[in-house]
Motif scaffolding. Sequence first.
Motif, short mmCIF file in Angstrom:
data_model
loop_
_atom_site.label_atom_id
_atom_site.label_comp_id
_atom_site.label_asym_id
_atom_site.label_seq_id
_atom_site.Cartn_x
_atom_site.Cartn_y
_atom_site.Cartn_z
N SER A 45 0.83 -1.21 0.00
CA SER A 45 0.00 0.00 0.00
C SER A 45 0.86 1.25 0.00
CB SER A 45 -0.93 0.01 1.22
OG SER A 45 -1.85 -1.05 1.16
N GLU A 48 2.37 1.64 -3.48
CA GLU A 48 1.35 2.05 -4.44
C GLU A 48 0.78 3.43 -4.14
OE1 GLU A 48 0.15 0.29 -7.15
OE2 GLU A 48 1.60 -1.31 -6.79
N LEU A 51 -4.48 1.69 -1.84
CA LEU A 51 -4.74 0.26 -1.82
C LEU A 51 -4.06 -0.41 -3.02
CD1 LEU A 51 -8.50 0.20 -0.78
CD2 LEU A 51 -6.53 -0.46 0.60
N PRO A 52 -3.48 -1.59 -2.83
CA PRO A 52 -2.78 -2.25 -3.93
C PRO A 52 -3.71 -3.03 -4.86
CG PRO A 52 -2.46 -3.48 -1.91
CD PRO A 52 -3.25 -2.25 -1.55
#
Length: 92
Positions: A45, A48, A51-52
Amino acid sequence: MLNSEKKKVSISVKTSPADKEQAAKIFDNLGLNLSTAINIFIKKSIVEGGLPFEVKDPFYSKTNQTELNRRFKKVNSNQDLHAHHLLENSEE
């Protein structure tokens, strides 16, 4: 490794017993425990910047929206409309 990375803190997550059991089985099959899997999620997370994975409401899927538009067009053009009758309350 930075000193701040050596220290660990605890977090508490509430979930249903069934979800915990299912997740633990999945992660166990991958050679992970829940703590390691959650840490992977947190690290991913961070990388990224969110949220992944994509989170979306299936209501807004293209298929559902197409079907809703088809039905709205039928209603607007008075096609295939059926009268509905309310059931009488038998207790009265």
